[in-house]
Motif scaffolding. Sequence first.
Motif, mmCIF file in Angstrom:
data_model
loop_
_atom_site.group_PDB
_atom_site.id
_atom_site.type_symbol
_atom_site.label_atom_id
_atom_site.label_comp_id
_atom_site.label_asym_id
_atom_site.label_seq_id
_atom_site.Cartn_x
_atom_site.Cartn_y
_atom_site.Cartn_z
ATOM 1 N N UNK A 10 5.101 -1.889 4.154
ATOM 2 C CA UNK A 10 4.806 -0.504 4.517
ATOM 3 C C UNK A 10 3.303 -0.268 4.675
ATOM 4 N N UNK A 11 2.529 -0.816 3.741
ATOM 5 C CA UNK A 11 1.085 -0.632 3.739
ATOM 6 C C UNK A 11 0.395 -1.976 3.549
ATOM 7 N N UNK A 12 0.452 -2.863 4.526
ATOM 8 C CA UNK A 12 -0.078 -4.223 4.319
ATOM 9 C C UNK A 12 -1.572 -4.260 4.009
ATOM 10 N N UNK A 13 -2.339 -3.330 4.550
ATOM 11 C CA UNK A 13 -3.789 -3.355 4.335
ATOM 12 C C UNK A 13 -4.160 -3.110 2.876
ATOM 13 N N UNK A 14 -3.261 -2.518 2.106
ATOM 14 C CA UNK A 14 -3.541 -2.282 0.692
ATOM 15 C C UNK A 14 -3.387 -3.563 -0.131
ATOM 16 N N UNK A 15 -2.723 -4.560 0.435
ATOM 17 C CA UNK A 15 -2.463 -5.807 -0.282
ATOM 18 C C UNK A 15 -3.317 -6.971 0.226
ATOM 19 N N UNK A 16 -4.075 -6.766 1.269
ATOM 20 C CA UNK A 16 -4.926 -7.823 1.814
ATOM 21 C C UNK A 16 -6.181 -7.942 0.958
#
Length: 117
Positions: free
Chosen positions: A84-90
């Motif tokens: 859903x929010x991949x940029x938060x996990x990169x």
Amino acid sequence: MDTTKPLADIPQFEYYREFDKTTAEFDKANGRPKYFWYRVERDFVKKMNKEALKLHKEFDSDKQLDNLMSGKPIKKLTPPEIFKFPWKYADNIKPESEIKFGKTLWQKFTSFLMIDL
């Protein structure tokens, strides 16, 4: 096409995200970095692929097809937050200034057709 929801957050749609009003508003509201998929490291993409494979294995499409044919309920999957929010996990996102937009394979192939007049 449903214009009330943003485009899927996948590399194939990265170029078009800023041109879609709904998607651009979603990105701004959620703090998504511009050109995220051009800036993220390959290790993160591999991590996403592993998560997708886990989800695929959990679904068991043969069993779900049997359930569908026999009228039994189908198991609904809830995708992890990383989808859903991949940029938060990169972990590492390159600065926007380091992005290098190269020619596509088609542009390289057809470049010999360009003639200076």
